[in-house]
Scaffold this active site. Structure first.
Site, PDB file in Angstrom:
ATOM      1  N   GLU A   1      -4.209  15.116  20.526  1.00 37.89           N
ATOM      2  CA  GLU A   1      -4.514  14.990  19.104  1.00 37.89           C
ATOM      3  C   GLU A   1      -3.872  13.712  18.551  1.00 37.89           C
ATOM      4  O   GLU A   1      -2.995  13.111  19.187  1.00 37.89           O
ATOM      5  CB  GLU A   1      -3.983  16.230  18.377  1.00 37.89           C
ATOM      6  CG  GLU A   1      -4.249  16.305  16.891  1.00 37.89           C
ATOM      7  CD  GLU A   1      -5.724  16.262  16.536  1.00 37.89           C
ATOM      8  OE1 GLU A   1      -6.259  15.128  16.494  1.00 37.89           O
ATOM      9  OE2 GLU A   1      -6.321  17.327  16.307  1.00 37.89           O
TER      10      GLU A   1
ATOM     11  N   HIS B   1      -9.769  23.290  21.596  1.00 36.14           N
ATOM     12  CA  HIS B   1      -8.893  24.392  22.014  1.00 36.14           C
ATOM     13  C   HIS B   1      -9.036  25.598  21.095  1.00 36.14           C
ATOM     14  O   HIS B   1      -9.568  25.509  19.972  1.00 36.14           O
ATOM     15  CB  HIS B   1      -7.433  23.929  22.021  1.00 36.14           C
ATOM     16  CG  HIS B   1      -6.929  23.508  20.671  1.00 36.14           C
ATOM     17  ND1 HIS B   1      -6.555  24.415  19.688  1.00 36.14           N
ATOM     18  CD2 HIS B   1      -6.756  22.288  20.120  1.00 36.14           C
ATOM     19  CE1 HIS B   1      -6.154  23.766  18.613  1.00 36.14           C
ATOM     20  NE2 HIS B   1      -6.281  22.464  18.838  1.00 36.14           N
TER      21      HIS B   1
END
Length: 212
Positions: free
Chosen positions: A87, A10
């Site tokens: 994550e 990202h």
């Protein structure tokens, strides 16, 4: 029949910029992150990006899904969001500075790190990698012969890199994992993983530099 995957980190967030542990905290992109995603979109929509894309898949955290939405706006493809691509969960350490987290943070590991230790409310390195690898192998089995564009996180990319290079979870990594970097690999029907290209940033070497 192999599934080809382009795995993308990202764009930058405010917490990235000051090295705060994000984990499962749903932090949005900052202005730099949105510029990175727009630069990526320019590259993905150009003739320089030659991989046909059959599906776009993202972590369900907005820093990844927003990057995907910006970068892929030129395609008429729905973006699938998966919790399995999140994550690593850092539990009670989330929101703290990396330095304050010390050896339990995401900075370079060493052989003294216990890969089975999990902070309260978080995941151990082993649990994290198991989740990530199972997610990618499921995607490969569900999409044989297809080309997937996947948006996720630095830790996810690290776990994939370790699998591809047969590196221990507590071995040091020689390179950084940069925002919006592109990483290409494949998984075949026998669940054999193969690396193609790693850590590519063609869009940031051109588009953003030209805008300065």
């Amino acid at each position: 029949m192999s599934t080809s995957i382009c795995l993308i980190r990202h764009g930058e967030t405010a917490w990235n910029a000051v090295r705060r542990l994000q984990g499962w905290q749903d932090i949005e992109l900052n202005q730099t992150g949105r510029e990175q995603a727009r630069a990526l979109q320019s590259y993905l929509s150009s003739s320089a990006f030659q991989m046909p894309v059959d599906a776009v898949i993202s972590s369900d955290l907005q820093r990844a899904s927003e990057t995907a939405a910006i970068a892929c706006k030129h395609w008429d493809i729905a973006i699938q969001q998966l919790k399995g691509l999140r994550e690593r969960g850092f539990g009670t350490l989330e929101g703290q500075a990396w330095d304050a987290a010390g050896r339990h943070g995401p900075d370079q590991p060493d052989d003294t790190v216990d890969i089975d230790y999990a902070v309260e409310g978080g995941e151990s390195l082993r649990q994290f990698q198991t989740r990530v690898l199972e997610c990618f192998e499921t995607l490969a089995q569900e999409n044989p012969g297809k080309n997937l564009l996947v948006f996720a996180h630095g830790g996810v990319i690290d776990m994939v890199w370790r699998k591809l290079n047969q590196q221990a979870l507590n071995a040091k990594r020689a390179h950084a994992i940069l925002n919006t970097s592109l990483n290409f690999f494949s998984i075949d029907a026998a669940l054999k993983w193969n690396s193609t290209l790693w850590g590519q940033l063609p869009h940031l070497n051109t588009t953003l530099d030209e805008q300065r």
